[in-house]
Structures are given as structure tokens and as C-alpha cells.
Design a protein around this motif. Structure first.
Motif, PDB file in Angstrom:
ATOM      1  N   SER A 403       0.827  -1.206   0.000  1.00  0.00           N
ATOM      2  CA  SER A 403       0.000   0.000   0.000  1.00  0.00           C
ATOM      3  C   SER A 403       0.863   1.258   0.000  1.00  0.00           C
ATOM      4  O   SER A 403       1.979   1.252   0.522  1.00  0.00           O
ATOM      5  CB  SER A 403      -0.968  -0.013   1.179  1.00  0.00           C
ATOM      6  OG  SER A 403      -0.247   0.135   2.363  1.00  0.00           O
ATOM      7  N   LYS A 405       0.506   5.119   1.107  1.00  0.00           N
ATOM      8  CA  LYS A 405      -0.368   6.035   1.865  1.00  0.00           C
ATOM      9  C   LYS A 405       0.225   7.431   1.812  1.00  0.00           C
ATOM     10  O   LYS A 405       1.453   7.590   1.926  1.00  0.00           O
ATOM     11  CB  LYS A 405      -0.442   5.548   3.310  1.00  0.00           C
ATOM     12  CG  LYS A 405      -1.414   6.305   4.179  1.00  0.00           C
ATOM     13  CD  LYS A 405      -1.466   5.678   5.543  1.00  0.00           C
ATOM     14  CE  LYS A 405      -2.429   6.406   6.479  1.00  0.00           C
ATOM     15  NZ  LYS A 405      -2.313   7.839   6.480  1.00  0.00           N
ATOM     16  N   GLU A 413     -15.417  11.453  -2.525  1.00  0.00           N
ATOM     17  CA  GLU A 413     -15.989  10.108  -2.638  1.00  0.00           C
ATOM     18  C   GLU A 413     -16.596   9.843  -4.022  1.00  0.00           C
ATOM     19  O   GLU A 413     -16.498   8.745  -4.557  1.00  0.00           O
ATOM     20  CB  GLU A 413     -17.051   9.937  -1.553  1.00  0.00           C
ATOM     21  CG  GLU A 413     -17.252   8.484  -1.199  1.00  0.00           C
ATOM     22  CD  GLU A 413     -18.372   8.289  -0.212  1.00  0.00           C
ATOM     23  OE1 GLU A 413     -18.630   9.206   0.591  1.00  0.00           O
ATOM     24  OE2 GLU A 413     -18.989   7.200  -0.251  1.00  0.00           O
ATOM     25  N   LEU A 416     -14.103   8.449  -6.504  1.00  0.00           N
ATOM     26  CA  LEU A 416     -13.266   7.294  -6.161  1.00  0.00           C
ATOM     27  C   LEU A 416     -13.288   6.176  -7.203  1.00  0.00           C
ATOM     28  O   LEU A 416     -12.301   5.480  -7.384  1.00  0.00           O
ATOM     29  CB  LEU A 416     -13.672   6.734  -4.795  1.00  0.00           C
ATOM     30  CG  LEU A 416     -13.137   7.539  -3.604  1.00  0.00           C
ATOM     31  CD1 LEU A 416     -13.577   6.921  -2.300  1.00  0.00           C
ATOM     32  CD2 LEU A 416     -11.615   7.660  -3.647  1.00  0.00           C
ATOM     33  N   SER A 456      -7.288  -1.088  -4.760  1.00  0.00           N
ATOM     34  CA  SER A 456      -8.440  -0.417  -4.132  1.00  0.00           C
ATOM     35  C   SER A 456      -7.954   0.913  -3.557  1.00  0.00           C
ATOM     36  O   SER A 456      -6.746   1.130  -3.414  1.00  0.00           O
ATOM     37  CB  SER A 456      -9.023  -1.294  -3.027  1.00  0.00           C
ATOM     38  OG  SER A 456      -8.036  -1.544  -2.062  1.00  0.00           O
ATOM     39  N   GLU A 458      -8.833   4.127  -0.572  1.00  0.00           N
ATOM     40  CA  GLU A 458      -9.609   4.784   0.491  1.00  0.00           C
ATOM     41  C   GLU A 458      -9.053   6.196   0.548  1.00  0.00           C
ATOM     42  O   GLU A 458      -7.840   6.376   0.421  1.00  0.00           O
ATOM     43  CB  GLU A 458      -9.349   4.145   1.865  1.00  0.00           C
ATOM     44  CG  GLU A 458      -9.608   2.655   1.958  1.00  0.00           C
ATOM     45  CD  GLU A 458      -8.694   2.035   3.009  1.00  0.00           C
ATOM     46  OE1 GLU A 458      -8.896   2.284   4.200  1.00  0.00           O
ATOM     47  OE2 GLU A 458      -7.749   1.336   2.602  1.00  0.00           O
ATOM     48  N   SER A 459      -9.949   7.164   0.720  1.00  0.00           N
ATOM     49  CA  SER A 459      -9.438   8.531   0.740  1.00  0.00           C
ATOM     50  C   SER A 459     -10.371   9.468   1.498  1.00  0.00           C
ATOM     51  O   SER A 459     -11.584   9.277   1.509  1.00  0.00           O
ATOM     52  CB  SER A 459      -9.279   9.019  -0.707  1.00  0.00           C
ATOM     53  OG  SER A 459      -8.669  10.270  -0.709  1.00  0.00           O
ATOM     54  N   THR A 460      -9.765  10.460   2.144  1.00  0.00           N
ATOM     55  CA  THR A 460     -10.550  11.502   2.799  1.00  0.00           C
ATOM     56  C   THR A 460     -10.038  12.840   2.279  1.00  0.00           C
ATOM     57  O   THR A 460      -8.847  13.150   2.454  1.00  0.00           O
ATOM     58  CB  THR A 460     -10.371  11.455   4.334  1.00  0.00           C
ATOM     59  OG1 THR A 460     -10.534  10.115   4.747  1.00  0.00           O
ATOM     60  CG2 THR A 460     -11.349  12.361   5.052  1.00  0.00           C
ATOM     61  N   SER A 465      -4.794   9.868   1.077  1.00  0.00           N
ATOM     62  CA  SER A 465      -5.339   8.680   0.419  1.00  0.00           C
ATOM     63  C   SER A 465      -4.450   7.475   0.695  1.00  0.00           C
ATOM     64  O   SER A 465      -3.281   7.611   1.017  1.00  0.00           O
ATOM     65  CB  SER A 465      -5.396   8.874  -1.092  1.00  0.00           C
ATOM     66  OG  SER A 465      -5.799  10.182  -1.416  1.00  0.00           O
ATOM     67  N   ARG A 466      -5.063   6.287   0.533  1.00  0.00           N
ATOM     68  CA  ARG A 466      -4.274   5.056   0.595  1.00  0.00           C
ATOM     69  C   ARG A 466      -4.707   4.176  -0.583  1.00  0.00           C
ATOM     70  O   ARG A 466      -5.874   3.793  -0.690  1.00  0.00           O
ATOM     71  CB  ARG A 466      -4.524   4.315   1.912  1.00  0.00           C
ATOM     72  CG  ARG A 466      -3.641   3.051   2.025  1.00  0.00           C
ATOM     73  CD  ARG A 466      -4.307   2.013   2.902  1.00  0.00           C
ATOM     74  NE  ARG A 466      -4.545   2.506   4.234  1.00  0.00           N
ATOM     75  CZ  ARG A 466      -3.717   2.367   5.278  1.00  0.00           C
ATOM     76  NH1 ARG A 466      -2.570   1.743   5.102  1.00  0.00           N
ATOM     77  NH2 ARG A 466      -4.026   2.846   6.457  1.00  0.00           N
ATOM     78  N   THR A 468      -4.158   0.564  -2.334  1.00  0.00           N
ATOM     79  CA  THR A 468      -3.670  -0.756  -1.932  1.00  0.00           C
ATOM     80  C   THR A 468      -3.680  -1.729  -3.099  1.00  0.00           C
ATOM     81  O   THR A 468      -4.729  -1.934  -3.734  1.00  0.00           O
ATOM     82  CB  THR A 468      -4.553  -1.313  -0.788  1.00  0.00           C
ATOM     83  OG1 THR A 468      -4.590  -0.333   0.244  1.00  0.00           O
ATOM     84  CG2 THR A 468      -3.983  -2.610  -0.245  1.00  0.00           C
TER      85      THR A 468
END
Ligand code: ADP
Length: 479
Positions: A403, A405, A413, A416, A456, A458-460, A465-466, A468
Motif C-alpha cells: 500500500s 499512503k 468520494e 473514487l 483499491s 480509500e481517501s478523505t 489517500s491510501r 492498496t
């Protein structure tokens, strides 16, 4: 004297006996002469009265029987007419045309009427004439009535003479008025039995035939739109083929151009390295710095070209896979980070690496893993001005998890999913600060699929973000 006395009694008795015999043989007019006023005379008189009464009853009976016969004939005719009529009603239902003229003629005859008109009640509540039949001159004298119940009235012709008696029959189905049957007749009455028998069948026919007409019209419209759809479908197929052809040509062109560009860029990178290394004599510190910039730009350009080339090859389904045994993935990851460390030259951080303290062997395409990792790292650095970028290598059952990060801008979102599509960028405007083609993630996720894995995210927004990458330790043959 005795003989004469006997004759006075036996003769009237013989007369009575003859009279009774004639009467019983069918002569209803047989009567007995009454010549005396004695008992015999009274018997003769009583017989005559009885004969009179019986004859009268017999005549009444005969008259009644004649009436009954006539009634039976009339009812038989009515039934015959209704059956014939019902047959007429059914025939148009099996075909396409509704022969209302024939139906009107049959109603006219069956009802023993002189005028017959059939109306259909439209949705607007008006009466539209289906057919009219008449044996009297009644041009315009009889019109439909807006009535919910049966009405009977005398109608006059244009000369003021009584034309005929007219009855307006509403034709109902459940609670709705579907039409009107108008019958004109002369004399005492219509053949009511016939009308009662055929009225509901006639109503059903009107409703059915109109529904049938509506369905036929709808069917024609459907057929038309189907034809149009078919034509449009054919046009679309032709366009799709054309687009596919163009896309193939474009991919081929890009692949050729990228290939042609790689040779000179490799020369630029190679010669810069050699100059920096002093192959062509001493160079100043400033020249060294400039040469490093040339080399880095060259590498960036090469990365970009490689990405475009991969994208084109992937679209053409021509990206080859090189599966090898990698003894320790930690080394491959470390090398990749090292090669990209220069990206953080103008950042207040360097790329960090968390790794297990045991070797991570695998069977996969190392080049593809490097390419994906390079893409993810360069994106992370590109979108992270402060904070940091951390690469983590971990293992899980049959999988390897890599991953990247960052603490950068993050991704809303709603974007994404779309960022994995080719040419998609969160900020696609020409004024954005970061460069790029929008191909990196699309190519990376296709490469991941190729080696049996997936990416995949994930993020805010505002936090980071990350990304993976999960790949199998051992690539499965089918991939
Ligand atoms: P690009 O060449 O534009 O970087 P990519 O396919 O690699 O193309 O990425 C697509 C888009 O996804 C980027 O333009 C950016 O908007 C977003 N993105 C990718 N990685 C990150 C990240 N680490 N942080 C924020 N946004 C990112």
C-alpha cells in the motif's frame, strides 16, 4: 191406443239417441227437436243446451289453439332470427373488418322494424353512427338521444305525418354506456324477444370491435417504432464498427509513436548519465545539476511514454506477461522507492518504507509490480505537498499487500471509482497545478488484473489517500 202412446214416448227418445250419436261423432251442430213438454221433452232440451255449451267451448278451444300456434311460430322465428344474428355478430370478430351494415340489416329484420340505427358512444360522450338501415323515408328525422334509459316516442316525417314509433335502447356494459340501438316500427310493437336477446350481445360486439380497432392501431404503431428502432440499431452497429476501427488505428499509431520516441529518450538519459559520470571530461557543479535535471526529465518522459505504450498495448490486448520467481519482494520494492526518491526533491519529506523482517518470495511479473508501484508513488508525491508518503509491504495468507499512503489532497468520494477510468482526473481543468495524462491509474489497475490482483482506494479529502495493491503470492496460470 197403446201403440199410439208407445210411439209418443219412443220417437222422441229415438230422436235424442240419434242426436247424441251425431254429436259424439263430431257433428257439433247436432240438435234434438223438442216436441213435448213432458220429461222426454225436458231431456231433449237439456241435451240441446249441453250441446250448445260444448260446441261453444270447442270453438273457443280451437281459437286458442290457433293463437298458441301463431305464438309458437312467432317465438320460433324470433329465436331463429337471434341465432342467425348472433352468428353474424361473431363472424366480424374473427376477421378484421366489422360489417356493421349487415348487422344493422339483421337487427332490422329480426326485430321486425322499419328503421334501425347503431351508434357507438365515443370517449367524449358523443354518438358516432356505425350503420343505419331503413325501409321508410326518414332522412334526418330520427337522431340518437342522450339518454341512459329506454325511451319510446312517435316520430313524424317531414310532411307532418306519423312516420313510425321509435324506441331508443341504451347499450350498457357494467356501468358504462357503450352505444345506442334505435329502432323504428309500425303497428303495435317490435319483436321484443329478439331485441332482448341480441341487445347485450350487440353491446359486447361494439366494445370488442372497438377494443380490437384500438389494439390494431397500437399494433401498427408498435410495428412502426420497432422498424425505426431496428434501423437505428443498424446505424449504431455501423457507427460502433467504425469507432472500433478508428480506436484500433489510434492505438496502433500511439504504439508506433511511443516506440519511436523511446529510442531518442533512452539516448538522452544514457548520455546525461555518462556526462555526469565524467566520461567526457570534468564538468562543473552547475553543469552536474543541469545534467541531473535533464536526466530526471528524460526519465519522466520515458515513464509517460511507457504508460501510453502500455495503454495502447492493453487496448489492443497485446501486453505480454513475464512471470518469474522473485526471491524477496522487499528488495524490488526498496529499489523502486529508491529510484523514485528524487521525486520528493522539492518536498519536505522522503518516501518511507515499512517492511516485514522476513523475506517475501513470490512468483509474479516483477516489472509490472514495479510499474504499478512507481505510478502509485508518483501520484502520492504529486498530490502531497507536506506530511509524507509511506509504502507498506505485508503478507496475508495467499496474498501480498502493497500500500501507498499519503497525507495529500485526498479524493472526493464521488470520484473514487471514476479515477480508474482512462483519461479521468479529479480536476480535469487546464489550470490545475499538477501534470499528468489521466492514464496512470487506468493502466495500473489493468496491470494489476493481469497479474491476478486488484487495486483499491480509500481517501478523505484534505487528509490523504491510501492505494492498496493486492496480488497473489503465486500467479495462477490462467492469468
Ligand atoms: P494522472 O496522470 O492525472 O495522475 P492517474 O490515472 O494516475 O492520472 O490519476 C487520475 C486522477 O486521480 C488524478 O488526476 C488525481 O485527480 C487522482 N489521484 C490519483 N492518485 C491520487 C492521490 N494519491 N491523491 C490525490 N488524488 C489522486
Amino acid at each position: 191406443m197403446a201403440l199410439a202412446a208407445a210411439m209418443r214416448i219412443t220417437t222422441p227418445i229415438a230422436n235424442i239417441t240419434r242426436g247424441i250419436q251425431r254429436f259424439t261423432e263430431g257433428d257439433l251442430a247436432a240438435r234434438v227437436p223438442v216436441s213435448t213438454h213432458d220429461e222426454v221433452g225436458q231431456i231433449a232440451h237439456a241435451f240441446n243446451r249441453l250441446a250448445e255449451n260444448l260446441a261453444q267451448r270447442m270453438e273457443e278451444l280451437e281459437a286458442w289453439s290457433r293463437t298458441l300456434e301463431q305464438e309458437v311460430t312467432r317465438r320460433t322465428n324470433e329465436i331463429r332470427a337471434s341465432r342467425k344474428f348472433l352468428h353474424t355478430l361473431i363472424s366480424p370478430l374473427s376477421g378484421t373488418t366489422s360489417d356493421w351494415e349487415t348487422i344493422a340489416q339483421e337487427v332490422l329484420e329480426g326485430a321486425e322494424a322499419v328503421y334501425c340505427a347503431l351508434y357507438h358512444r365515443t370517449e367524449e360522450g358523443t354518438y358516432s353512427l356505425l350503420a343505419t338501415r331503413s325501409t321508410v323515408e326518414c332522412q334526418g328525422a330520427i337522431t340518437p338521444r342522450d339518454t341512459e334509459r329506454e325511451i319510446t316516442e312517435a316520430v313524424q316525417g317531414s310532411d307532418g305525418e306519423r312516420l313510425c314509433t321509435v324506441t331508443w335502447f341504451p347499450m350498457r356494459m357494467k356501468d358504462s354506456l357503450e352505444g345506442q340501438l334505435v329502432l323504428g316500427y309500425r303497428g303495435t310493437s317490435l319483436s321484443r324477444g329478439f331485441v332482448d336477446q341480441v341487445l347485450s350481445a350487440l353491446t359486447i360486439t361494439i366494445v370488442n370491435i372497438h377494443s380490437f380497432d384500438i389494439l390494431t392501431r397500437l399494433g401498427t404503431r408498435l410495428k412502426d417504432s420497432n422498424k425505426t428502432l431496428k434501423e437505428q440499431h443498424e446505424i449504431l452497429i455501423a457507427q460502433k464498427q467504425q469507432i472500433e476501427e478508428t480506436s484500433k488505428l489510434k492505438s496502433q499509431f500511439l504504439a508506433n509513436v511511443s516506440h519511436e520516441l523511446r529510442t531518442p529518450i533512452n539516448a538522452i538519459i544514457g548520455y546525461s548519465e555518462m556526462i555526469t559520470a565524467g566520461y567526457y571530461g570534468e564538468i562543473t557543479a552547475e553543469q552536474t545539476e543541469r545534467m541531473a535535471a535533464i536526466e530526471e526529465s528524460g526519465r519522466n518522459l520515458l515513464n509517460l511514454i511507457n504508460t501510453i505504450l502500455d495503454h495502447s498495448r492493453m487496448e489492443a490486448g497485446k501486453l505480454p506477461l513475464y512471470v518469474e520467481r522473485i526471491d524477496d519482494l522487499r528488495k524490488l520494492v526498496k529499489d523502486t522507492i529508491g529510484r523514485n526518491q528524487s521525486l520528493t526533491r522539492e518536498r519536505p519529506y522522503s518516501i518511507e518504507f515499512d517492511q516485514p523482517d522476513f523475506p517475501v518470495p513470490c512468483v509474479s511479473d516483477g516489472g509490472k509490480i514495479q510499474q504499478i508501484l512507481t505510478n502509485l508513488i508518483s501520484n502520492a508525491v504529486k498530490f502531497t505537498e507536506k506530511g509524507g508518503v509511506r509504502v507498506t509491504l505485508a503478507t496475508r495468507a495467499h496474498d501480498i499487500i502493497l500500500s501507498v499512503k499519503d497525507t495529500g489532497t485526498g479524493i472526493p468520494e464521488t470520484d473514487l471509482n471514476s479515477i480508474f477510468e482512462a483519461f479521468k482526473q479529479v480536476d480535469g481543468s487546464s489550470t490545475r497545478r499538477t501534470g499528468g495524462t489521466g492514464l496512470g491509474l487506468s493502466v495500473s489497475s489493468s496491470l494489476a488484473l493481469l497479474i491476478g490482483g486488484e487495486i483499491s482506494v480509500e481517501s478523505t479529502p484534505g487528509e490523504g489517500s491510501r492505494f492498496t495493491l493486492t496480488i497473489p503470492r503465486q500467479i495462477i496460470e490462467a492469468n
